[in-house]
Design an enzyme around this catalytic site. Structure first.
Site, PDB file in Angstrom:
ATOM      1  N   SER A  22      29.878  40.621 -57.007  1.00  0.00           N
ATOM      2  CA  SER A  22      31.290  40.926 -56.759  1.00  0.00           C
ATOM      3  C   SER A  22      31.517  42.384 -56.410  1.00  0.00           C
ATOM      4  O   SER A  22      31.716  43.223 -57.307  1.00  0.00           O
ATOM      5  CB  SER A  22      32.125  40.576 -58.000  1.00  0.00           C
ATOM      6  N   ASN A 110      41.131  32.725 -63.040  1.00  0.00           N
ATOM      7  CA  ASN A 110      41.117  32.622 -61.586  1.00  0.00           C
ATOM      8  C   ASN A 110      41.131  31.177 -61.102  1.00  0.00           C
ATOM      9  O   ASN A 110      41.044  30.928 -59.896  1.00  0.00           O
ATOM     10  CB  ASN A 110      39.875  33.311 -61.000  1.00  0.00           C
ATOM     11  N   ARG A 138      32.532  32.445 -55.458  1.00  0.00           N
ATOM     12  CA  ARG A 138      33.707  31.889 -56.118  1.00  0.00           C
ATOM     13  C   ARG A 138      34.439  30.890 -55.220  1.00  0.00           C
ATOM     14  O   ARG A 138      35.216  30.070 -55.710  1.00  0.00           O
ATOM     15  CB  ARG A 138      34.638  33.031 -56.563  1.00  0.00           C
ATOM     16  N   GLU A 171      43.633  34.413 -55.707  1.00  0.00           N
ATOM     17  CA  GLU A 171      42.764  34.542 -56.895  1.00  0.00           C
ATOM     18  C   GLU A 171      43.412  33.980 -58.156  1.00  0.00           C
ATOM     19  O   GLU A 171      42.974  34.261 -59.280  1.00  0.00           O
ATOM     20  CB  GLU A 171      42.347  35.999 -57.081  1.00  0.00           C
ATOM     21  N   HIS A 244      41.392  42.553 -59.715  1.00  0.00           N
ATOM     22  CA  HIS A 244      42.517  41.658 -60.002  1.00  0.00           C
ATOM     23  C   HIS A 244      43.552  42.486 -60.754  1.00  0.00           C
ATOM     24  O   HIS A 244      43.189  43.380 -61.525  1.00  0.00           O
ATOM     25  CB  HIS A 244      42.103  40.489 -60.918  1.00  0.00           C
ATOM     26  N   ASP A 246      45.099  41.690 -63.331  1.00  0.00           N
ATOM     27  CA  ASP A 246      44.994  41.558 -64.793  1.00  0.00           C
ATOM     28  C   ASP A 246      43.968  42.520 -65.406  1.00  0.00           C
ATOM     29  O   ASP A 246      43.764  42.532 -66.619  1.00  0.00           O
ATOM     30  CB  ASP A 246      44.725  40.100 -65.225  1.00  0.00           C
ATOM     31  N   ASN A 359      29.876  41.131 -66.664  1.00  0.00           N
ATOM     32  CA  ASN A 359      30.149  40.664 -65.303  1.00  0.00           C
ATOM     33  C   ASN A 359      31.605  40.923 -64.919  1.00  0.00           C
ATOM     34  O   ASN A 359      32.112  40.372 -63.936  1.00  0.00           O
ATOM     35  CB  ASN A 359      29.840  39.168 -65.165  1.00  0.00           C
ATOM     36  N   CYS A 365      40.294  37.167 -68.795  1.00  0.00           N
ATOM     37  CA  CYS A 365      39.690  36.456 -67.648  1.00  0.00           C
ATOM     38  C   CYS A 365      39.213  35.073 -68.065  1.00  0.00           C
ATOM     39  O   CYS A 365      39.177  34.152 -67.254  1.00  0.00           O
ATOM     40  CB  CYS A 365      38.479  37.201 -67.118  1.00  0.00           C
TER      41      CYS A 365
HETATM   42  O1  SUG Z   1      35.492  37.401 -59.752  1.00  0.00           O
HETATM   43  N1  SUG Z   1      32.804  38.341 -61.813  1.00  0.00           N
HETATM   44  C1  SUG Z   1      34.156  37.832 -61.679  1.00  0.00           C
HETATM   45  C2  SUG Z   1      35.011  38.338 -62.797  1.00  0.00           C
HETATM   46  C3  SUG Z   1      36.360  37.678 -62.819  1.00  0.00           C
HETATM   47  C4  SUG Z   1      37.294  38.324 -63.775  1.00  0.00           C
HETATM   48  N2  SUG Z   1      38.524  37.627 -63.788  1.00  0.00           N
HETATM   49  C5  SUG Z   1      39.724  38.211 -63.958  1.00  0.00           C
HETATM   50  N3  SUG Z   1      39.909  39.469 -63.813  1.00  0.00           N
HETATM   51  N4  SUG Z   1      40.728  37.445 -64.209  1.00  0.00           N
HETATM   52  C6  SUG Z   1      34.750  38.219 -60.321  1.00  0.00           C
HETATM   53  O2  SUG Z   1      34.487  39.330 -59.847  1.00  0.00           O
HETATM   54  C7  SUG Z   1      30.444  38.486 -61.222  1.00  0.00           C
HETATM   55  C8  SUG Z   1      29.330  37.520 -60.957  1.00  0.00           C
HETATM   56  C9  SUG Z   1      28.001  38.197 -60.797  1.00  0.00           C
HETATM   57  O3  SUG Z   1      27.945  39.344 -60.319  1.00  0.00           O
HETATM   58  O4  SUG Z   1      26.992  37.551 -61.142  1.00  0.00           O
HETATM   59  C10 SUG Z   1      31.818  37.860 -61.057  1.00  0.00           C
HETATM   60  O5  SUG Z   1      31.971  36.932 -60.298  1.00  0.00           O
END
Ligand code: SUG
Length: 443
Positions: A22, A110, A138, A171, A244, A246, A359, A365
């Site tokens: 990400s 999400n 995603r 998202e 995001h 949040d 992550n 989240c």
């Molecule tokens: O979409 N991390 C997610 C984290 C989502 C957090 N959600 C909120 N803020 N609501 C993202 O970036 C990392 C996966 C990796 O690198 O293996 C990841 O997808």
């Protein structure tokens, strides 16, 4: 009829790993290649759910998704048995496979945008699964998310995700806050976006939500335009790592708690919320200055990626923050000052979700908030309702099926696929999801 907010947490899947997938999510980049613990992660998630349930909140659970996501591999021309496809895809398209192995559906915030029945013109609960089109790993979630939400909420309107196209990048609830006087009354829905989808991509980190997506959701949920607010994220927040909203803002009941740099124009956002709430409730803004908590600390410690909840019998709200907020000096001191005052947030509790945090996924989240009437809560599929008995069964299931650790190259092992599918097959029985819930079960 009394209404309350339920939290539906994403159960962390057996392929949880640190893929560095990400861009713009600093924790994901920083921890790329680390050895993960799928078992530890899933147990941490279950402990958080158990703590919320024990505190008297309505707690739900959403199952993990199938990884690898074979339908995408079929679509991309890989043929043969599952084992042949797995081997060929790792050989020919290893970067694709890293994306298709991600357990990212754990971040249920999400999964979808939700509008409770009190806000929608047809009096129904509405969900729009998020297309998550900005990140490849995603973008494969929404189809299974739609199936999962329809199973959990058979009485609700579950829409199709918006077109998987940059103009409609969406998202979900991570960019959505509902404020209200009483939960069962009509509230104000705040939809936060990072860009106009028709503009060319911005320099810096990606802005993952467009105003076109937010407006389309408000229309299809039948929201009252007078009680709906759209607000633009600031470039400063996105470039500091707020992929995001949040990550820098959370709200509950009348209270919006946010960093002063979260929005492009904070005064306009406040004026619009006050106008939308007029005659129903008086919004309370808890704005945190950079001088109190620098943006870099807020993002590293995930102060705002906390759950802001109303505990039964308590007047003031409780912030459920990650342990990292307690470990960071600036955010810990801020929490002490916050709770010593007489503002709307009276308590801060810390939870250990470190496996997910690495992550970029904090306590907020990991959960999808769904405001439900008592009748709606009673109609939620039983298997999606968290109980101590389900907790016990899921702990045993995790301990049986999940690996203790997963190094980056372990996800190339064909056994991880067969182990995962066996785990998910067993889960459909525990949660009574049916034997056609996952693509691999449908053949
Ligand atoms: O979409 N991390 C997610 C984290 C989502 C957090 N959600 C909120 N803020 N609501 C993202 O970036 C990392 C996966 C990796 O690198 O293996 C990841 O997808």
């Amino acid at each position: 009829m009394g209404a309350r907010e339920a939290n539906f947490d994403g159960l962390i899947g057996p392929t949880h790993n640190y893929g560095g997938l990400s861009q713009g999510n600093l924790a994901s980049s920083r921890h790329a290649g680390l050895i993960s613990s799928p078992r530890g992660a899933a147990l941490q998630g279950l402990e958080k759910m158990a703590a919320m349930h024990a505190a008297g909140l309505w707690q739900g659970i959403l199952p993990p998704q199938q990884r690898p996501y074979l339908p995408a591999l079929h679509q991309m021309g890989f043929t043969g048995s599952d084992a042949q496809i797995f081997a060929a895809a790792w050989e020919k398209a290893p970067r694709l496979m890293r994306n298709l192995m991600s357990a990212s559906s754990m971040w249920a915030a999400n999964a979808a945008t939700i509008s409770p029945s009190a806000d929608c013109a047809d009096g129904k609960l509405h969900f729009t699964p998020a297309n998550l089109s900005t990140m490849l790993h995603r973008s494969i979630e929404h189809e299974q998310t739609g199936r999962s939400l329809s199973r959990a909420f058979p009485f609700a309107a579950v829409h199709r995700a918006l077109p998987e196209q940059s103009v409609f990048a969406d998202e979900g609830a991570a960019n959505h806050v509902r404020l209200c006087g009483a939960r069962g009354d009509q509230g104000v829905e705040l939809l936060v976006y990072g860009r106009d989808g028709y503009d060319s991509a911005r320099a810096g980190y990606p802005a993952r939500q467009t105003v076109q997506a937010s407006r389309a959701i408000a229309r299809s949920h039948g929201l009252d335009p007078a009680r709906t607010v759209f607000a633009l994220q600031s470039d400063a927040a996105i470039d500091a790592g707020a992929f995001h909203n949040d990550v820098v803002c959370v709200g509950a009941m009348q209270t919006l708690f946010y960093h002063e740099l979260a929005f492009a124009d904070t005064e306009v956002m406040k004026t619009d919320i006050r106008a939308a709430a007029k005659g129903v409730f008086e919004p309370i803004f808890v704005e945190v200055a950079s001088a109190e908590v620098p943006m870099a600390d807020a993002i590293k410690a995930y102060l705002f990626n906390s759950m802001l909840v109303q505990m039964p019998g308590e007047d003031r709200l409780t912030l459920i923050a990650p342990l990292e907020t307690q470990e960071n000096v600036a955010t810990r001191q801020f929490c002490d000052v916050l709770t010593a005052g007489n503002g709307p947030i009276g308590t801060v509790k810390f939870v250990d979700v470190r496996q997910s945090m690495q992550n970029g996924g904090g306590p907020a989240c990991l959960r999808l908030r769904v405001t439900l009437t008592e009748a709606e809560w009673a109609d939620v599929h039983d298997g999606n309702r968290f109980t101590p008995a389900l907790h016990r069964d899921l702990k045993a299931w995790v301990n049986t099926h999940y690996r203790e650790s997963l190094a980056p190259d372990d996800i190339r092992d064909p056994a991880i696929m067969t182990e995962s599918f066996a785990a998910l097959d067993a889960l459909t029985k525990i949660m009574d999801l049916g034997d056609d819930f996952y693509p691999f079960q449908r053949g």
